[in-house]
Design a protein around this motif. Structure first.
Motif, PDB file in Angstrom:
ATOM      1  N   SER A  29     -44.697 -19.207   9.079  1.00 48.70           N
ATOM      2  CA  SER A  29     -45.895 -18.887   9.789  1.00 48.70           C
ATOM      3  C   SER A  29     -46.081 -19.251  10.893  1.00 48.70           C
ATOM      4  CB  SER A  29     -46.998 -18.997   8.614  1.00 48.70           C
ATOM      5  OG  SER A  29     -46.973 -20.324   8.381  1.00 48.70           O
ATOM      6  N   CYS A  30     -45.233 -20.523  11.415  1.00 48.74           N
ATOM      7  CA  CYS A  30     -45.305 -21.008  12.589  1.00 48.74           C
ATOM      8  C   CYS A  30     -45.462 -20.387  13.893  1.00 48.74           C
ATOM      9  CB  CYS A  30     -44.383 -22.350  12.777  1.00 48.74           C
ATOM     10  SG  CYS A  30     -44.818 -23.238  14.081  1.00 48.74           S
ATOM     11  N   LYS A  31     -46.450 -20.600  14.602  1.00 39.05           N
ATOM     12  CA  LYS A  31     -46.444 -19.419  15.901  1.00 39.05           C
ATOM     13  C   LYS A  31     -45.464 -20.237  17.154  1.00 39.05           C
ATOM     14  CE  LYS A  31     -50.346 -16.859  14.815  1.00 39.05           C
ATOM     15  NZ  LYS A  31     -49.854 -16.335  13.722  1.00 39.05           N
ATOM     16  N   THR A  32     -45.427 -21.269  17.044  1.00 46.01           N
ATOM     17  CA  THR A  32     -44.753 -21.961  18.184  1.00 46.01           C
ATOM     18  C   THR A  32     -43.511 -22.404  17.970  1.00 46.01           C
ATOM     19  OG1 THR A  32     -45.560 -24.200  17.726  1.00 46.01           O
ATOM     20  CG2 THR A  32     -47.029 -22.767  18.889  1.00 46.01           C
ATOM     21  N   ARG A  33     -43.089 -22.975  16.544  1.00 50.00           N
ATOM     22  CA  ARG A  33     -41.800 -23.675  16.436  1.00 50.00           C
ATOM     23  C   ARG A  33     -41.341 -24.703  17.591  1.00 50.00           C
ATOM     24  NH1 ARG A  33     -40.119 -18.165  14.282  1.00 50.00           N
ATOM     25  NH2 ARG A  33     -41.286 -18.201  12.330  1.00 50.00           N
ATOM     26  N   SER A  34     -42.257 -25.293  17.862  1.00 47.52           N
ATOM     27  CA  SER A  34     -42.249 -26.275  19.095  1.00 47.52           C
ATOM     28  C   SER A  34     -40.968 -27.284  18.769  1.00 47.52           C
ATOM     29  CB  SER A  34     -43.388 -26.837  19.172  1.00 47.52           C
ATOM     30  OG  SER A  34     -44.068 -27.434  18.203  1.00 47.52           O
ATOM     31  N   CYS A  35     -40.634 -27.708  17.555  1.00 45.72           N
ATOM     32  CA  CYS A  35     -39.527 -28.328  17.309  1.00 45.72           C
ATOM     33  C   CYS A  35     -38.205 -28.043  17.792  1.00 45.72           C
ATOM     34  CB  CYS A  35     -39.351 -28.689  15.667  1.00 45.72           C
ATOM     35  SG  CYS A  35     -39.193 -26.987  14.837  1.00 45.72           S
ATOM     36  N   ILE A  36     -38.093 -26.765  18.091  1.00 44.88           N
ATOM     37  CA  ILE A  36     -36.730 -26.421  18.543  1.00 44.88           C
ATOM     38  C   ILE A  36     -36.863 -26.583  19.965  1.00 44.88           C
ATOM     39  CG2 ILE A  36     -35.471 -24.307  18.959  1.00 44.88           C
ATOM     40  CD1 ILE A  36     -36.917 -22.804  16.836  1.00 44.88           C
ATOM     41  N   ASN A  37     -37.840 -26.413  20.951  1.00 44.92           N
ATOM     42  CA  ASN A  37     -37.770 -26.915  22.344  1.00 44.92           C
ATOM     43  C   ASN A  37     -37.835 -28.273  22.556  1.00 44.92           C
ATOM     44  OD1 ASN A  37     -37.149 -24.291  23.279  1.00 44.92           O
ATOM     45  ND2 ASN A  37     -39.327 -23.835  23.355  1.00 44.92           N
ATOM     46  N   ALA A  38     -38.376 -28.896  21.505  1.00 45.87           N
ATOM     47  CA  ALA A  38     -38.757 -30.562  21.702  1.00 45.87           C
ATOM     48  C   ALA A  38     -37.579 -31.331  21.495  1.00 45.87           C
ATOM     49  CB  ALA A  38     -39.955 -30.852  21.095  1.00 45.87           C
ATOM     50  N   CYS A  39     -36.693 -30.868  20.618  1.00 48.34           N
ATOM     51  CA  CYS A  39     -35.535 -31.591  20.387  1.00 48.34           C
ATOM     52  C   CYS A  39     -34.555 -31.762  21.362  1.00 48.34           C
ATOM     53  CB  CYS A  39     -34.855 -30.973  18.962  1.00 48.34           C
ATOM     54  SG  CYS A  39     -33.300 -32.111  18.353  1.00 48.34           S
ATOM     55  N   PRO A  40     -34.046 -33.025  21.955  1.00 47.01           N
ATOM     56  CA  PRO A  40     -33.176 -33.043  23.079  1.00 47.01           C
ATOM     57  C   PRO A  40     -31.760 -32.665  22.418  1.00 47.01           C
ATOM     58  CG  PRO A  40     -33.889 -35.306  22.246  1.00 47.01           C
ATOM     59  CD  PRO A  40     -34.713 -34.293  21.479  1.00 47.01           C
ATOM     60  N   ALA A  41     -31.396 -32.961  21.129  1.00 45.50           N
ATOM     61  CA  ALA A  41     -30.104 -32.597  20.603  1.00 45.50           C
ATOM     62  C   ALA A  41     -29.834 -31.311  20.011  1.00 45.50           C
ATOM     63  CB  ALA A  41     -30.023 -33.798  19.447  1.00 45.50           C
ATOM     64  N   GLY A  42     -30.800 -30.389  20.180  1.00 45.83           N
ATOM     65  CA  GLY A  42     -30.641 -29.041  19.570  1.00 45.83           C
ATOM     66  C   GLY A  42     -30.466 -29.168  17.970  1.00 45.83           C
ATOM     67  N   VAL A  43     -31.260 -29.594  17.322  1.00 41.70           N
ATOM     68  CA  VAL A  43     -31.088 -29.888  15.828  1.00 41.70           C
ATOM     69  C   VAL A  43     -31.654 -28.659  15.201  1.00 41.70           C
ATOM     70  CG1 VAL A  43     -31.767 -31.219  13.791  1.00 41.70           C
ATOM     71  CG2 VAL A  43     -30.831 -32.360  15.901  1.00 41.70           C
TER      72      VAL A  43
END
Ligand code: SF4
Ligand code: SF4
Length: 91
Positions: A29-43
């Protein structure tokens, strides 16, 4: 030097268990999934067909950005155990 080359200068000793545990119900239900863009290693990668967040924890640089930026504050984050995880050989 591109990202892949930079990451290739690091040494990883992966644990058999992930030290990054998102709460998948929140990710759905996450609207942003901000972890994807924040991660410098593409985890992180969103798997549309499986409706879940893929976590390639073996590539984690242990920077902590995903824990801070998680839109739902529900990403369980800890350092890898013992001698596991990343070793910075340069820089
Ligand atoms: S930001 Fe948090 S809740 Fe959203 S997809 Fe990433 S880990 Fe899941
Ligand atoms: S700690 Fe840093 S490198 Fe590891 S998954 Fe989170 S944002 Fe990516």
């Amino acid at each position: 030097m591109n990202l892949d080359k930079k990451l290739s200068t690091l040494k990883y000793t992966p644990d058999e268990n992930s030290h990054l545990k998102p709460t998948q119900e929140d990710c759905v239900s996450c609207k942003t999934r901000s972890c994807i863009n924040a991660c410098p290693a593409g985890v992180y990668e969103w798997l549309e067909n499986e409706n879940k967040l893929l976590v390639k924890y073996e590539n984690c640089l242990e920077c902590g950005a995903c824990r801070i930026i998680c839109a739902k504050h529900s990403l369980n984050w800890e350092y890898p155990k013992g001698t596991k995880g990343v070793t910075f050989k340069k820089g």
